[in-house]
Design an enzyme around this catalytic site. Structure first.
Site, PDB file in Angstrom:
ATOM      1  N   LEU A  20       0.847  -1.199   0.000  1.00  0.00           N
ATOM      2  CA  LEU A  20       0.000   0.000   0.000  1.00  0.00           C
ATOM      3  C   LEU A  20       0.879   1.244   0.000  1.00  0.00           C
ATOM      4  O   LEU A  20       1.907   1.291   0.676  1.00  0.00           O
ATOM      5  CB  LEU A  20      -0.875   0.020   1.261  1.00  0.00           C
ATOM      6  CG  LEU A  20      -1.842  -1.148   1.422  1.00  0.00           C
ATOM      7  CD1 LEU A  20      -2.497  -1.096   2.802  1.00  0.00           C
ATOM      8  CD2 LEU A  20      -2.892  -1.137   0.318  1.00  0.00           C
ATOM      9  N   ASP A  62       2.927  -5.919   2.611  1.00  0.00           N
ATOM     10  CA  ASP A  62       3.313  -4.961   3.651  1.00  0.00           C
ATOM     11  C   ASP A  62       3.854  -5.632   4.917  1.00  0.00           C
ATOM     12  O   ASP A  62       4.053  -4.947   5.942  1.00  0.00           O
ATOM     13  CB  ASP A  62       2.104  -4.075   4.009  1.00  0.00           C
ATOM     14  CG  ASP A  62       1.823  -3.032   2.936  1.00  0.00           C
ATOM     15  OD1 ASP A  62       2.747  -2.251   2.630  1.00  0.00           O
ATOM     16  OD2 ASP A  62       0.699  -3.011   2.396  1.00  0.00           O
ATOM     17  N   ASP A  68       3.069  -2.603  12.949  1.00  0.00           N
ATOM     18  CA  ASP A  68       1.626  -2.383  12.924  1.00  0.00           C
ATOM     19  C   ASP A  68       0.831  -3.565  13.469  1.00  0.00           C
ATOM     20  O   ASP A  68      -0.365  -3.438  13.721  1.00  0.00           O
ATOM     21  CB  ASP A  68       1.178  -2.065  11.483  1.00  0.00           C
ATOM     22  CG  ASP A  68       1.736  -0.736  11.025  1.00  0.00           C
ATOM     23  OD1 ASP A  68       1.792   0.193  11.851  1.00  0.00           O
ATOM     24  OD2 ASP A  68       2.143  -0.637   9.850  1.00  0.00           O
ATOM     25  N   ARG A 133      -6.466   4.193   9.912  1.00  0.00           N
ATOM     26  CA  ARG A 133      -6.244   2.776  10.225  1.00  0.00           C
ATOM     27  C   ARG A 133      -6.744   2.381  11.614  1.00  0.00           C
ATOM     28  O   ARG A 133      -7.125   1.228  11.837  1.00  0.00           O
ATOM     29  CB  ARG A 133      -4.743   2.464  10.142  1.00  0.00           C
ATOM     30  CG  ARG A 133      -4.119   2.735   8.794  1.00  0.00           C
ATOM     31  CD  ARG A 133      -4.668   1.795   7.733  1.00  0.00           C
ATOM     32  NE  ARG A 133      -4.123   2.089   6.417  1.00  0.00           N
ATOM     33  CZ  ARG A 133      -2.943   1.668   5.982  1.00  0.00           C
ATOM     34  NH1 ARG A 133      -2.192   0.920   6.761  1.00  0.00           N
ATOM     35  NH2 ARG A 133      -2.525   1.977   4.777  1.00  0.00           N
ATOM     36  N   HIS A 166      -0.036   7.421  10.176  1.00  0.00           N
ATOM     37  CA  HIS A 166      -0.075   6.908  11.543  1.00  0.00           C
ATOM     38  C   HIS A 166       0.407   8.003  12.500  1.00  0.00           C
ATOM     39  O   HIS A 166       1.196   8.867  12.111  1.00  0.00           O
ATOM     40  CB  HIS A 166       0.874   5.711  11.700  1.00  0.00           C
ATOM     41  CG  HIS A 166       0.417   4.472  11.026  1.00  0.00           C
ATOM     42  ND1 HIS A 166       1.157   3.842  10.055  1.00  0.00           N
ATOM     43  CD2 HIS A 166      -0.692   3.719  11.194  1.00  0.00           C
ATOM     44  CE1 HIS A 166       0.517   2.756   9.657  1.00  0.00           C
ATOM     45  NE2 HIS A 166      -0.606   2.660  10.323  1.00  0.00           N
ATOM     46  N   CYS A 253       8.432   1.383  11.982  1.00  0.00           N
ATOM     47  CA  CYS A 253       7.515   0.305  11.577  1.00  0.00           C
ATOM     48  C   CYS A 253       8.239  -0.961  11.168  1.00  0.00           C
ATOM     49  O   CYS A 253       7.613  -2.003  11.012  1.00  0.00           O
ATOM     50  CB  CYS A 253       6.563   0.785  10.506  1.00  0.00           C
ATOM     51  SG  CYS A 253       7.356   1.531   9.111  1.00  0.00           S
TER      52      CYS A 253
HETATM   53  C1  CIR Z   1       0.778   0.566   4.888  1.00  0.00           C
HETATM   54  O1  CIR Z   1       0.228   1.443   4.207  1.00  0.00           O
HETATM   55  O2  CIR Z   1       0.174  -0.066   5.753  1.00  0.00           O
HETATM   56  C2  CIR Z   1       2.225   0.251   4.620  1.00  0.00           C
HETATM   57  N1  CIR Z   1       2.512   0.425   3.232  1.00  0.00           N
HETATM   58  C3  CIR Z   1       3.130   1.142   5.439  1.00  0.00           C
HETATM   59  C4  CIR Z   1       2.952   0.962   6.911  1.00  0.00           C
HETATM   60  C5  CIR Z   1       3.885   1.816   7.691  1.00  0.00           C
HETATM   61  N2  CIR Z   1       3.742   1.560   9.073  1.00  0.00           N
HETATM   62  C6  CIR Z   1       4.038   2.443  10.009  1.00  0.00           C
HETATM   63  O3  CIR Z   1       4.389   3.578   9.711  1.00  0.00           O
HETATM   64  N3  CIR Z   1       3.867   2.066  11.256  1.00  0.00           N
END
Ligand code: CIR
Length: 258
Positions: A20, A62, A68, A133, A166, A253
Site C-alpha cells: 500500500l 506490507d 503495525d 487505520r 499513523h 515500523c
Molecule cells: C501501509 O500502508 O500499511 C504500509 N505500506 C506502510 C505501513 C507503515 N507503518 C508504520 O508507519 N507504522
C-alpha cells in the site's frame, strides 16, 4: 527509558513492491529494500538487541512493517487488528512468534482496528492515534487493555491538520519526558505534559525516529533533525530507508522492540 534487549523484524518478500502506498514516489526496488533492511537489523544488533528475523512472507506485501501488528510493553503484549483489510492476516505469524517470546497476549477484536504505528508509548503513558487505520472502537479497546495493566492512555486525532498515515509518522518518544514531533500535530493536554522538540517542516518524515538504548535511529538525509538530536545529547544512527518510504513506511515500523 526502557532498555531493549530484543527485536522482531521481517525482510521484504517477492511481492513487496505491491504494498500500500500514498507516497507517489514510485515502486520500491526489492534488492535495495533487502539491503536496507539487513542494515537496519544490523543497527539494532549494534544497539545491543538480539533480532528475531522472521521469514519473508510474499502473501502480504506490507509484512515487513511488523510494528503495525502488535504493541509490546513491559506489562502487556497486544496483538492488533490492522485497519487495512489486506494486512489483517499478517497478525497470524506474529501471534505465533509472540506466544513463544512473550506468553500471555491481549487482542484487538472486530469491529475495532488498531495499527501499532498509531501507538506511541511515552513512559507510562500511551498516545493512541485516531487515523485512517485505527478507529475509535480499537482505540477504546487498546486504552482499556493498557489501563488494566496500570498505564494511562489518551487519543490524538491525526486525520485533520496533521494528515499523517499513523501517529508515529509524526512523533517519537526520545525518553526523558521528551518527544520529537511535527509541528502540525494537535496539541492535546496530555501532549503538553511533555517537552516537544519540533522537527523542521522540510524534514517531517524524520519525525519517525526510534530511541533504542543509547542511540536514536534516524532516517539518513535529514541533517536538521540529526542536528536537533545531537544538540540535546543524543547519538543518532543514520539509516537509509528510501525504499520503505516509497510505501509510506518509516524506521519504527520495521521492527517490534522489547
Ligand atoms: C501501509 O500502508 O500499511 C504500509 N505500506 C506502510 C505501513 C507503515 N507503518 C508504520 O508507519 N507504522
Amino acid at each position: 527509558m526502557i532498555e531493549f534487549t530484543q527485536a522482531i523484524a521481517r525482510p521484504p518478500g517477492a511481492t513487496f513492491s505491491q504494498g500500500l502506498s500514498t507516497a507517489g514516489l514510485g515502486p520500491p526496488d526489492l534488492a535495495l529494500a533487502s539491503t536496507q533492511h539487513a542494515a537496519y537489523c544490523d543497527a539494532l544488533r549494534a544497539c545491543g538487541l538480539a533480532v528475531t528475523v522472521l521469514d519473508a512472507d510474499a502473501g502480504f506485501a506490507d509484512a515487513p512493517f511488523v510494528e503495525d501488528t502488535a504493541v509490546l510493553a513491559e506489562r502487556v503484549t497486544i496483538v492488533t487488528r490492522p485497519g487495512a483489510p489486506s494486512r489483517r492476516g499478517e497478525v497470524d505469524s506474529i501471534r505465533d512468534c509472540l506466544r513463544g517470546l512473550r506468553g500471555e497476549l491481549a487482542e484487538i477484536r472486530a469491529p475495532g482496528t488498531v495499527d501499532g504505528g498509531d501507538v506511541c508509548q511515552a513512559g507510562s503513558h500511551f498516545f493512541i492515534g485516531l487515523s485512517a487505520r485505527t478507529n475509535a472502537d480499537g482505540a477504546a479497546q487498546f486504552g482499556a487493555i493498557v489501563r488494566a495493566a496500570g498505564y494511562t492512555a489518551s487519543t490524538i486525532d491525526v486525520r485533520g491538520s496533521a494528515k499523517l498515515l499513523h501517529l508515529k509518522s509524526g512523533i517519537a518518544y526520545l525518553g526523558d519526558g521528551r518527544l520529537l514531533a511535527v509541528r502540525d500535530l494537535p496539541r492535546t493536554a496530555e501532549l503538553a505534559r511533555f517537552e516537544i522538540v519540533e522537527v523542521d517542516a522540510r524534514e517531517s518524515y524524520a519525525a519517525n525516529c526510534v530511541r533504542v538504548n543509547d542511540r536514536v535511529l534516524v532516517a539518513a538525509g535529514y541533517p536538521r533533525t540529526a542536528d536537533l538530536l545531537v544538540a540535546r545529547g543524543y547519538s543518532p544512527l543514520l539509516l537509509e530507508v528510501s525504499e520503505f518510504r516509497k510505501l509510506d513506511g518509516g524506521l519504527s515500523c520495521l521492527s517490534l522492540r522489547f
